[in-house]
Write a protein that holds these residues in place. Structure first.
Motif, PDB file in Angstrom:
ATOM      1  N   SER A  90     -34.879  38.174 -11.946  1.00  0.00           N
ATOM      2  CA  SER A  90     -36.233  37.829 -11.507  1.00  0.00           C
ATOM      3  C   SER A  90     -37.068  37.214 -12.625  1.00  0.00           C
ATOM      4  O   SER A  90     -37.867  36.301 -12.387  1.00  0.00           O
ATOM      5  CB  SER A  90     -36.941  39.071 -10.956  1.00  0.00           C
ATOM      6  OG  SER A  90     -36.992  40.101 -11.941  1.00  0.00           O
ATOM      7  N   ASP A  91     -36.887  37.681 -13.884  1.00  0.00           N
ATOM      8  CA  ASP A  91     -37.697  37.129 -14.974  1.00  0.00           C
ATOM      9  C   ASP A  91     -37.353  35.671 -15.248  1.00  0.00           C
ATOM     10  O   ASP A  91     -38.225  34.878 -15.589  1.00  0.00           O
ATOM     11  CB  ASP A  91     -37.535  37.972 -16.244  1.00  0.00           C
ATOM     12  CG  ASP A  91     -36.092  38.055 -16.706  1.00  0.00           C
ATOM     13  OD1 ASP A  91     -35.200  38.106 -15.846  1.00  0.00           O
ATOM     14  OD2 ASP A  91     -35.855  38.086 -17.930  1.00  0.00           O
ATOM     15  N   ALA A 102     -40.148  40.436  -5.151  1.00  0.00           N
ATOM     16  CA  ALA A 102     -40.211  40.820  -6.566  1.00  0.00           C
ATOM     17  C   ALA A 102     -40.776  39.694  -7.423  1.00  0.00           C
ATOM     18  O   ALA A 102     -41.615  39.913  -8.304  1.00  0.00           O
ATOM     19  CB  ALA A 102     -38.825  41.221  -7.057  1.00  0.00           C
ATOM     20  N   GLN A 136     -44.536  39.167  -6.721  1.00  0.00           N
ATOM     21  CA  GLN A 136     -45.322  40.211  -7.370  1.00  0.00           C
ATOM     22  C   GLN A 136     -45.476  39.928  -8.863  1.00  0.00           C
ATOM     23  O   GLN A 136     -46.555  40.139  -9.438  1.00  0.00           O
ATOM     24  CB  GLN A 136     -44.664  41.572  -7.153  1.00  0.00           C
ATOM     25  CG  GLN A 136     -44.789  42.091  -5.724  1.00  0.00           C
ATOM     26  CD  GLN A 136     -44.042  43.388  -5.520  1.00  0.00           C
ATOM     27  OE1 GLN A 136     -43.179  43.772  -6.316  1.00  0.00           O
ATOM     28  NE2 GLN A 136     -44.346  44.083  -4.428  1.00  0.00           N
ATOM     29  N   ALA A 137     -44.407  39.455  -9.489  1.00  0.00           N
ATOM     30  CA  ALA A 137     -44.491  39.112 -10.909  1.00  0.00           C
ATOM     31  C   ALA A 137     -45.429  37.930 -11.130  1.00  0.00           C
ATOM     32  O   ALA A 137     -46.204  37.899 -12.093  1.00  0.00           O
ATOM     33  CB  ALA A 137     -43.100  38.799 -11.449  1.00  0.00           C
ATOM     34  N   GLN A 155     -38.396  41.704 -16.128  1.00  0.00           N
ATOM     35  CA  GLN A 155     -37.507  41.595 -14.991  1.00  0.00           C
ATOM     36  C   GLN A 155     -37.665  42.842 -14.137  1.00  0.00           C
ATOM     37  O   GLN A 155     -37.869  43.940 -14.644  1.00  0.00           O
ATOM     38  CB  GLN A 155     -36.045  41.425 -15.427  1.00  0.00           C
ATOM     39  CG  GLN A 155     -35.436  42.609 -16.150  1.00  0.00           C
ATOM     40  CD  GLN A 155     -33.997  42.347 -16.552  1.00  0.00           C
ATOM     41  OE1 GLN A 155     -33.693  41.367 -17.238  1.00  0.00           O
ATOM     42  NE2 GLN A 155     -33.097  43.215 -16.126  1.00  0.00           N
ATOM     43  N   ARG A 156     -37.609  42.647 -12.833  1.00  0.00           N
ATOM     44  CA  ARG A 156     -37.856  43.760 -11.916  1.00  0.00           C
ATOM     45  C   ARG A 156     -36.641  44.673 -11.775  1.00  0.00           C
ATOM     46  O   ARG A 156     -36.764  45.820 -11.355  1.00  0.00           O
ATOM     47  CB  ARG A 156     -38.237  43.213 -10.538  1.00  0.00           C
ATOM     48  CG  ARG A 156     -39.397  42.263 -10.540  1.00  0.00           C
ATOM     49  CD  ARG A 156     -40.715  42.952 -10.690  1.00  0.00           C
ATOM     50  NE  ARG A 156     -41.037  43.757  -9.523  1.00  0.00           N
ATOM     51  CZ  ARG A 156     -42.244  44.260  -9.285  1.00  0.00           C
ATOM     52  NH1 ARG A 156     -43.223  44.048 -10.147  1.00  0.00           N
ATOM     53  NH2 ARG A 156     -42.480  45.000  -8.213  1.00  0.00           N
ATOM     54  N   GLU A 157     -35.451  44.151 -12.113  1.00  0.00           N
ATOM     55  CA  GLU A 157     -34.235  44.958 -11.982  1.00  0.00           C
ATOM     56  C   GLU A 157     -34.192  45.983 -13.113  1.00  0.00           C
ATOM     57  O   GLU A 157     -33.993  45.618 -14.273  1.00  0.00           O
ATOM     58  CB  GLU A 157     -32.992  44.065 -12.032  1.00  0.00           C
ATOM     59  CG  GLU A 157     -32.921  43.025 -10.929  1.00  0.00           C
ATOM     60  CD  GLU A 157     -33.699  41.761 -11.229  1.00  0.00           C
ATOM     61  OE1 GLU A 157     -33.787  40.879 -10.359  1.00  0.00           O
ATOM     62  OE2 GLU A 157     -34.244  41.657 -12.353  1.00  0.00           O
ATOM     63  N   THR A 158     -34.412  47.234 -12.794  1.00  0.00           N
ATOM     64  CA  THR A 158     -34.410  48.299 -13.792  1.00  0.00           C
ATOM     65  C   THR A 158     -33.364  49.348 -13.444  1.00  0.00           C
ATOM     66  O   THR A 158     -33.034  49.554 -12.278  1.00  0.00           O
ATOM     67  CB  THR A 158     -35.789  48.991 -13.873  1.00  0.00           C
ATOM     68  OG1 THR A 158     -36.125  49.513 -12.574  1.00  0.00           O
ATOM     69  CG2 THR A 158     -36.859  48.008 -14.311  1.00  0.00           C
ATOM     70  N   VAL A 194     -42.770  49.382 -13.313  1.00  0.00           N
ATOM     71  CA  VAL A 194     -42.716  48.185 -12.470  1.00  0.00           C
ATOM     72  C   VAL A 194     -41.661  47.194 -12.947  1.00  0.00           C
ATOM     73  O   VAL A 194     -41.332  46.234 -12.245  1.00  0.00           O
ATOM     74  CB  VAL A 194     -44.090  47.479 -12.402  1.00  0.00           C
ATOM     75  CG1 VAL A 194     -45.079  48.331 -11.641  1.00  0.00           C
ATOM     76  CG2 VAL A 194     -44.606  47.136 -13.788  1.00  0.00           C
ATOM     77  N   GLY A 195     -41.109  47.392 -14.141  1.00  0.00           N
ATOM     78  CA  GLY A 195     -40.108  46.457 -14.646  1.00  0.00           C
ATOM     79  C   GLY A 195     -39.698  46.822 -16.060  1.00  0.00           C
ATOM     80  O   GLY A 195     -40.067  47.876 -16.579  1.00  0.00           O
TER      81      GLY A 195
END
Length: 461
Positions: free
Chosen positions: A107-108, A136, A139-140, A153-156, A254-255
């Motif tokens: 996502s980033d 995602a 939202q960023a 990045q939203r993937e955590t 959130v990320g």
């Protein structure tokens, strides 16, 4: 047909460099419209090298290459391409190729691409994403520009605070959605607030029944989503972070930001400072045309034209002195030029120190005194050399004295200006890299001419 020098038996893990011969072979394949040879030449290259290739070649060659090879484009190449040509490259890609390439990215990286595109192309990118990924990314994008929320990045990878090593390892083995690269497992409380993180190395080295809370890493830090990305880069560099969770106003996760993204920001900050230091727009690129390059550089040249006029005004005050002793006209540029170099040296150190926050109000006085003393010592050394040369060449002892005194005065002014000008601009809220060079150069030129010609008027005329 295979290009000369290319071995089809090369494995994918062998590093192939983008050298001049390969670029020429690629352009020849494009000119012949030989898709097979082009693919054989490009496939072994790293995504960053392909991005470099697209940046180095001309617009027409870039268009022809993409029309032949676009089916092999992947998301990593889009992420690596300089933003100055990214929109152009995306324009040339077929819709289905662009869709597939974007879906490969975290996502980033998608946010990084969207930031440099116009709204119609942003919609194309967003439309290519799965619903969850699109949400995602949107939202960023809602966070302020140049903020941690845009950078994360939203993937955590998270785990409850009461899990054991065994539970975490079993979880990681079962999940298929994990990011391609991550460095920590983030521990969260029931309200999704991060309370610590565990490195993958500690996780794998610990026994299964060990509690994750017992092996958390020291120096754990969270970053607000609204924090400026320059502050994020500073924190990573200052505290040697590998990754850091990003939280919202309620301290909920959130990320996550990883070191590669933080270092990209740091590199961009340094590049921007270097370009501004030279009076060049940070948007400048080798891919820019002549018109764009002129538009970016001409305004600062005009500014320097007016500041340089101040030196001409100072010289005009001493027309009679120069007319009486023509040798002064040949010698005065030496004093001004050497002062300019000394000022640039001092300025470069000060701007760099301000950027890394090693120059602060607490040590500014000591730094200014050091620069002033350095200018004095340098000036004395140069004065001895130049004064002796002036005497030997022109046979006039006082001319050598005047040269030496002017050199000492201008070196001290240069060192003092190189330190004080960026400090003053920074205190006023301006970027010290943007205009310091113009001010310092003008200061050393004006003071160099004034000191030399003024002293010559007093002692020689």
């Amino acid at each position: 047909m295979t290009e000369p020098g290319f071995d089809p038996k090369l494995r994918d893990d062998v590093h192939i460099e983008l050298d001049r011969s390969r670029i020429e072979a690629i352009l020849e394949a494009v000119e012949r419209r030989d898709t097979e040879a082009l693919t054989a030449l490009l496939d072994p290259l790293h995504a960053a090298d392909i991005a470099d290739l697209l940046e180095q070649i001309g617009p027409s060659e870039r268009r022809d290459l993409l029309s032949l090879w676009s089916g092999h484009m992947d998301g990593e190449i889009l992420s690596e391409i300089d933003e100055s040509i990214r929109e152009e490259v995306i324009h040339y890609l077929p819709r289905e190729v662009l869709t597939e390439a974007v879906r490969e990215l975290d996502s980033d990286d998608v946010v990084d691409i969207l930031e440099d595109l116009e709204e119609p192309q942003q919609e194309i990118i967003l439309g290519a994403l799965e619903d969850a990924d699109r949400v995602a990314v949107e939202q960023a994008m809602a966070f302020p520009e140049y903020s941690a929320g845009r950078l994360m990045q939203r993937e955590t990878v998270v785990a409850p605070q009461d899990w054991t090593v065994g539970q975490a390892i079993d979880f990681l083995r079962q999940e298929e959605w994990l990011p391609d690269q991550f460095y920590h497992v983030i521990l969260v409380d029931p309200r999704m607030r991060p309370i610590g993180h565990v490195t993958l190395g500690r996780l794998l080295a610990s026994k299964r029944d060990v509690r994750l809370q017992d092996i958390t890493e020291e120096g754990f830090r969270t970053i607000r989503a609204t924090e400026e990305e320059s502050e994020v880069a500073y924190l990573f560099n200052q505290y040697h972070l590998i990754s850091a969770p990003v939280v919202d106003e309620n301290d909920r996760l959130v990320g996550v930001i990883t070191i590669d993204d933080a270092m990209n920001v740091l590199d961009a900050e340094h590049e921007e400072d270097i370009l501004r230091f030279a009076g060049v727009s940070e948007e400048s690129s080798l891919a820019d045309g002549v018109v764009d390059t002129v538009r970016q550089r001409l305004p600062w040249l005009v500014v320097n034209l007016f500041t340089a006029s101040l030196s001409a005004v100072v010289i005009s005050f001493f027309e009679d002195t120069i007319a009486a002793l023509v040798a002064l006209a040949a010698l005065m540029p030496i004093v001004a030029s050497t002062g300019g170099i000394g000022g640039t040296q001092s300025l470069a150190v000060a701007v760099r120190a301000l950027a890394t926050r090693s120059l602060t109000s607490a040590n500014a006085g000591r730094v200014v005194r050091r620069e002033l003393l350095t200018g004095l010592v340098n000036g004395v050394g140069l004065a001895i050399i130049l004064g002796l040369a002036g005497y030997l060449i022109f046979g006039e002892p006082m001319l050598g004295v005047v040269l030496g005194l002017a050199m000492i005065a201008n070196q001290m002014v240069a060192a003092l200006g190189g330190a004080l000008v960026p400090l003053t601009l920074n205190r006023l809220g301006f970027d010290p890299a943007l205009a310091s060079g113009t001010f310092v150069t003008t200061l050393t030129d004006v003071m160099g001419f004034f000191a030399f010609l003024g002293l010559a008027t007093v002692f020689l005329i």
